[in-house]
Scaffold this motif. Structure first.
Motif, PDB file in Angstrom:
ATOM      1  N   LEU A 112      80.921  71.837  12.098  1.00  0.00           N
ATOM      2  CA  LEU A 112      80.914  71.786  13.557  1.00  0.00           C
ATOM      3  C   LEU A 112      79.795  72.623  14.177  1.00  0.00           C
ATOM      4  O   LEU A 112      79.677  72.676  15.397  1.00  0.00           O
ATOM      5  CB  LEU A 112      82.266  72.265  14.103  1.00  0.00           C
ATOM      6  N   SER A 113      78.995  73.260  13.347  1.00  0.00           N
ATOM      7  CA  SER A 113      77.944  74.126  13.879  1.00  0.00           C
ATOM      8  C   SER A 113      76.911  73.402  14.731  1.00  0.00           C
ATOM      9  O   SER A 113      76.306  74.025  15.613  1.00  0.00           O
ATOM     10  CB  SER A 113      77.248  74.869  12.726  1.00  0.00           C
ATOM     11  N   PRO A 114      76.653  72.094  14.523  1.00  0.00           N
ATOM     12  CA  PRO A 114      75.660  71.433  15.380  1.00  0.00           C
ATOM     13  C   PRO A 114      76.116  71.201  16.822  1.00  0.00           C
ATOM     14  O   PRO A 114      75.311  70.786  17.668  1.00  0.00           O
ATOM     15  CB  PRO A 114      75.427  70.082  14.674  1.00  0.00           C
ATOM     16  N   ILE A 115      77.396  71.437  17.131  1.00  0.00           N
ATOM     17  CA  ILE A 115      77.885  71.175  18.491  1.00  0.00           C
ATOM     18  C   ILE A 115      77.108  72.024  19.493  1.00  0.00           C
ATOM     19  O   ILE A 115      76.941  73.230  19.319  1.00  0.00           O
ATOM     20  CB  ILE A 115      79.384  71.482  18.611  1.00  0.00           C
ATOM     21  N   ILE A 116      76.654  71.410  20.549  1.00  0.00           N
ATOM     22  CA  ILE A 116      75.882  72.088  21.591  1.00  0.00           C
ATOM     23  C   ILE A 116      76.836  72.615  22.660  1.00  0.00           C
ATOM     24  O   ILE A 116      77.682  71.879  23.168  1.00  0.00           O
ATOM     25  CB  ILE A 116      74.858  71.130  22.224  1.00  0.00           C
ATOM     26  N   SER A 117      76.707  73.885  23.005  1.00  0.00           N
ATOM     27  CA  SER A 117      77.547  74.477  24.040  1.00  0.00           C
ATOM     28  C   SER A 117      76.954  74.185  25.422  1.00  0.00           C
ATOM     29  O   SER A 117      75.749  74.329  25.638  1.00  0.00           O
ATOM     30  CB  SER A 117      77.659  75.985  23.839  1.00  0.00           C
ATOM     31  N   VAL A 118      77.820  73.778  26.348  1.00  0.00           N
ATOM     32  CA  VAL A 118      77.362  73.475  27.707  1.00  0.00           C
ATOM     33  C   VAL A 118      78.089  74.341  28.730  1.00  0.00           C
ATOM     34  O   VAL A 118      78.367  73.926  29.856  1.00  0.00           O
ATOM     35  CB  VAL A 118      77.547  71.982  28.042  1.00  0.00           C
ATOM     36  N   GLY A 119      78.390  75.573  28.327  1.00  0.00           N
ATOM     37  CA  GLY A 119      78.979  76.515  29.269  1.00  0.00           C
ATOM     38  C   GLY A 119      80.491  76.484  29.280  1.00  0.00           C
ATOM     39  O   GLY A 119      81.136  75.957  28.380  1.00  0.00           O
ATOM     40  N   GLU A 120      81.044  77.042  30.330  1.00  0.00           N
ATOM     41  CA  GLU A 120      82.494  77.148  30.463  1.00  0.00           C
ATOM     42  C   GLU A 120      83.051  75.901  31.142  1.00  0.00           C
ATOM     43  O   GLU A 120      82.395  75.288  31.988  1.00  0.00           O
ATOM     44  CB  GLU A 120      82.851  78.406  31.264  1.00  0.00           C
ATOM     45  N   ARG A 121      84.274  75.565  30.774  1.00  0.00           N
ATOM     46  CA  ARG A 121      84.898  74.357  31.320  1.00  0.00           C
ATOM     47  C   ARG A 121      84.944  74.358  32.850  1.00  0.00           C
ATOM     48  O   ARG A 121      84.669  73.340  33.491  1.00  0.00           O
ATOM     49  CB  ARG A 121      86.324  74.233  30.770  1.00  0.00           C
ATOM     50  N   ASN A 122      85.302  75.491  33.444  1.00  0.00           N
ATOM     51  CA  ASN A 122      85.419  75.553  34.903  1.00  0.00           C
ATOM     52  C   ASN A 122      84.074  75.688  35.602  1.00  0.00           C
ATOM     53  O   ASN A 122      83.985  75.461  36.811  1.00  0.00           O
ATOM     54  CB  ASN A 122      86.324  76.716  35.301  1.00  0.00           C
ATOM     55  N   GLN A 123      83.039  76.061  34.829  1.00  0.00           N
ATOM     56  CA  GLN A 123      81.686  76.172  35.385  1.00  0.00           C
ATOM     57  C   GLN A 123      80.691  75.593  34.391  1.00  0.00           C
ATOM     58  O   GLN A 123      79.865  76.311  33.823  1.00  0.00           O
ATOM     59  CB  GLN A 123      81.347  77.632  35.712  1.00  0.00           C
ATOM     60  N   PRO A 124      80.733  74.295  34.182  1.00  0.00           N
ATOM     61  CA  PRO A 124      79.834  73.692  33.183  1.00  0.00           C
ATOM     62  C   PRO A 124      78.378  73.768  33.628  1.00  0.00           C
ATOM     63  O   PRO A 124      78.075  73.775  34.828  1.00  0.00           O
ATOM     64  CB  PRO A 124      80.317  72.244  33.121  1.00  0.00           C
ATOM     65  N   ASN A 125      77.502  73.824  32.638  1.00  0.00           N
ATOM     66  CA  ASN A 125      76.063  73.822  32.902  1.00  0.00           C
ATOM     67  C   ASN A 125      75.635  72.367  33.100  1.00  0.00           C
ATOM     68  O   ASN A 125      75.231  71.690  32.159  1.00  0.00           O
ATOM     69  CB  ASN A 125      75.313  74.468  31.738  1.00  0.00           C
ATOM     70  N   VAL A 126      75.759  71.908  34.324  1.00  0.00           N
ATOM     71  CA  VAL A 126      75.495  70.507  34.637  1.00  0.00           C
ATOM     72  C   VAL A 126      74.049  70.136  34.318  1.00  0.00           C
ATOM     73  O   VAL A 126      73.769  69.037  33.828  1.00  0.00           O
ATOM     74  CB  VAL A 126      75.822  70.207  36.116  1.00  0.00           C
ATOM     75  N   GLU A 127      73.112  71.055  34.597  1.00  0.00           N
ATOM     76  CA  GLU A 127      71.713  70.766  34.327  1.00  0.00           C
ATOM     77  C   GLU A 127      71.473  70.541  32.830  1.00  0.00           C
ATOM     78  O   GLU A 127      70.733  69.631  32.428  1.00  0.00           O
ATOM     79  CB  GLU A 127      70.826  71.916  34.825  1.00  0.00           C
ATOM     80  N   LYS A 128      72.132  71.353  32.011  1.00  0.00           N
ATOM     81  CA  LYS A 128      71.959  71.198  30.572  1.00  0.00           C
ATOM     82  C   LYS A 128      72.570  69.884  30.097  1.00  0.00           C
ATOM     83  O   LYS A 128      71.989  69.180  29.253  1.00  0.00           O
ATOM     84  CB  LYS A 128      72.602  72.371  29.838  1.00  0.00           C
ATOM     85  N   ILE A 129      73.749  69.542  30.621  1.00  0.00           N
ATOM     86  CA  ILE A 129      74.377  68.271  30.259  1.00  0.00           C
ATOM     87  C   ILE A 129      73.464  67.109  30.624  1.00  0.00           C
ATOM     88  O   ILE A 129      73.342  66.137  29.866  1.00  0.00           O
ATOM     89  CB  ILE A 129      75.749  68.124  30.955  1.00  0.00           C
ATOM     90  N   LEU A 130      72.804  67.205  31.762  1.00  0.00           N
ATOM     91  CA  LEU A 130      71.893  66.151  32.205  1.00  0.00           C
ATOM     92  C   LEU A 130      70.752  65.968  31.206  1.00  0.00           C
ATOM     93  O   LEU A 130      70.397  64.838  30.852  1.00  0.00           O
ATOM     94  CB  LEU A 130      71.338  66.487  33.587  1.00  0.00           C
ATOM     95  N   THR A 131      70.195  67.069  30.708  1.00  0.00           N
ATOM     96  CA  THR A 131      69.064  66.967  29.775  1.00  0.00           C
ATOM     97  C   THR A 131      69.505  66.402  28.421  1.00  0.00           C
ATOM     98  O   THR A 131      68.676  65.852  27.686  1.00  0.00           O
ATOM     99  CB  THR A 131      68.416  68.345  29.549  1.00  0.00           C
ATOM    100  N   LEU A 132      70.783  66.521  28.079  1.00  0.00           N
ATOM    101  CA  LEU A 132      71.279  66.011  26.794  1.00  0.00           C
ATOM    102  C   LEU A 132      71.433  64.490  26.794  1.00  0.00           C
ATOM    103  O   LEU A 132      71.570  63.875  25.731  1.00  0.00           O
ATOM    104  CB  LEU A 132      72.627  66.659  26.454  1.00  0.00           C
ATOM    105  N   ILE A 154      75.875  61.607  35.755  1.00  0.00           N
ATOM    106  CA  ILE A 154      75.144  61.709  34.494  1.00  0.00           C
ATOM    107  C   ILE A 154      75.540  60.609  33.526  1.00  0.00           C
ATOM    108  O   ILE A 154      74.688  59.968  32.900  1.00  0.00           O
ATOM    109  CB  ILE A 154      75.385  63.092  33.851  1.00  0.00           C
ATOM    110  N   ALA A 155      76.871  60.382  33.384  1.00  0.00           N
ATOM    111  CA  ALA A 155      77.373  59.407  32.411  1.00  0.00           C
ATOM    112  C   ALA A 155      78.795  59.026  32.787  1.00  0.00           C
ATOM    113  O   ALA A 155      79.439  59.727  33.584  1.00  0.00           O
ATOM    114  CB  ALA A 155      77.329  59.995  30.999  1.00  0.00           C
ATOM    115  N   PRO A 156      79.325  57.928  32.258  1.00  0.00           N
ATOM    116  CA  PRO A 156      80.730  57.590  32.494  1.00  0.00           C
ATOM    117  C   PRO A 156      81.617  58.778  32.118  1.00  0.00           C
ATOM    118  O   PRO A 156      81.441  59.384  31.063  1.00  0.00           O
ATOM    119  CB  PRO A 156      80.980  56.399  31.559  1.00  0.00           C
TER     120      PRO A 156
END
Length: 360
Positions: A112-132, A154-156
């Motif tokens: 599971l080490s390749p999983i990319i972290s996108v911040g905290e659930r209540n404050q997600p890093n929306v910009e990072k999710i967009l770039t993914l 960003i996505a469905p």
């Protein structure tokens, strides 16, 4: 005439051969809660899609075979990592090292080490999710509307609650509706077959344990006390209690819940409305000491000395029947958690699990 006929036959055969070579897109099999569809992508190719109804009652069109899925937190991701699936990215809710949390549940867990972290659930890093550039996002159904709106751009995005099932409940018998929520997650990533295999494994193990310990199980009263980061034990309300794997396993085994625990969950004494649990003062902890007492921790830290002191004169302490267990497993709500709990209970009944020691 013969030449014309030969030419015509050759032309038809060539056309049939060409048609046979064309690859048609095939939609993934739809589960009971979804129907297959397809939509045209920008490049003109046909992309197989399906419709899934999320926990907000919305019909969301998602890819039939998503490759880049972002999950809201450990609870959502565990529904599929326990089947051997590796999420593309995920946020976290209470422990930033979500990899160790997911690995602790057990089962066919991949790297599971390749999983990319996108911040905290209540404050997600929306910009990072967009770039993914994900092709599907699975988020919590109670998220702020603003967050859901940003993710949908960003996505469905499916708004889901892995604990609750709008079509039934977690406390229904094995193989039935209680697994329907995890089946939705499994179908999204194409692992329903592995889910069915885990259900079969659980039912087989359950039958074996009941056959070997059937005379003892109905006579054992049990209690589960969870302890948080502050080491203070707490109880859950009935709505949450019904979703936990430990409740399902004990019910399947025919073990008897301590009446004090049942009364607490049904009466909801002092429960926080938004969290569904209430802290228990150390003075009343002995009231929840059953024949077998399970104390949950979310890490490997030892239990609080004060808690152990107040339990020292209880029946389970005198009988060496107090056990520390992993709350990440016991309070989750998926088949692999049930398997792990059942194995541990079996080892306890066989005398193969170390209890919390002397309380002299």
């Amino acid at each position: 005439m013969k030449n014309k006929l030969t030419t015509l036959i050759a032309t038809v055969l060539a056309a049939l051969l060409l048609t046979a070579c064309v690859v048609q897109p095939v939609a993934a099999p739809a589960s009971d809660d979804a129907t297959a569809d397809s939509t045209a992508a920008d490049n003109g190719e046909e992309i197989a899609t399906r419709i899934v109804t999320d926990d907000l009652g919305r019909e969301v069109e998602i890819p039939a075979n998503p490759q880049k899925v972002v999950f809201a937190d450990e609870e959502h991701a565990s529904m599929v990592t326990s089947l051997g699936y590796v999420p593309y990215a995920m946020a976290w809710s209470y422990q930033e090292d979500f990899v160790s949390t997911l690995e602790g549940i057990g089962g066919n867990v991949a790297d599971l080490s390749p999983i990319i972290s996108v911040g905290e659930r209540n404050q997600p890093n929306v910009e990072k999710i967009l770039t993914l550039e994900p092709d599907l996002i699975v988020w919590v159904d109670w998220a702020e509307e603003e967050i859901l709106s940003q993710l949908e751009e960003i996505a469905p995005t499916l708004a889901m609650n892995p604990r609750h099932d709008v079509g039934g409940g977690y406390d229904i018998g094995p193989g039935g509706p209680r697994y329907s929520k995890q089946r939705i997650y499994a179908s999204i990533v194409g692992l329903e077959g592995k889910l069915d295999a885990q259900i079969a494994e659980y039912e087989s193990l359950l039958a074996d344990v009941k056959e070997r310990h059937g005379d003892l199980l109905p006579n054992l009263e049990w209690t589960f006390l969870d302890t948080g980061a502050d080491f203070i034990p707490h109880m859950y309300d009935l709505e949450l209690f019904a979703t936990f794997a430990y409740n399902a396993v004990m019910t399947d085994l025919g073990m008897t819940p301590l009446q004090a625990m049942v009364d607490a969950t049904e009466e909801g004494f002092g429960f926080e409305e938004n969290f569904g649990y209430a802290q228990i003062s150390l003075e009343v902890v002995p009231d929840f000491a059953a024949d077998v007492l399970f104390i949950g921790r979310y890490d490997d830290l030892p239990l609080d000395d004060q808690l152990l002191t107040v339990l020292s004169n209880t029946l389970p302490a005198q009988n060496d029947q107090i056990y520390q267990v992993d709350s990440n497993v016991w309070t989750y709500h998926l088949v692999q958690a049930e398997i792990e709990i059942l194995r541990q209970v079996d080892e306890i009944l066989n005398g193969g699990v170390e209890n919390l020691g002397d309380f002299e």
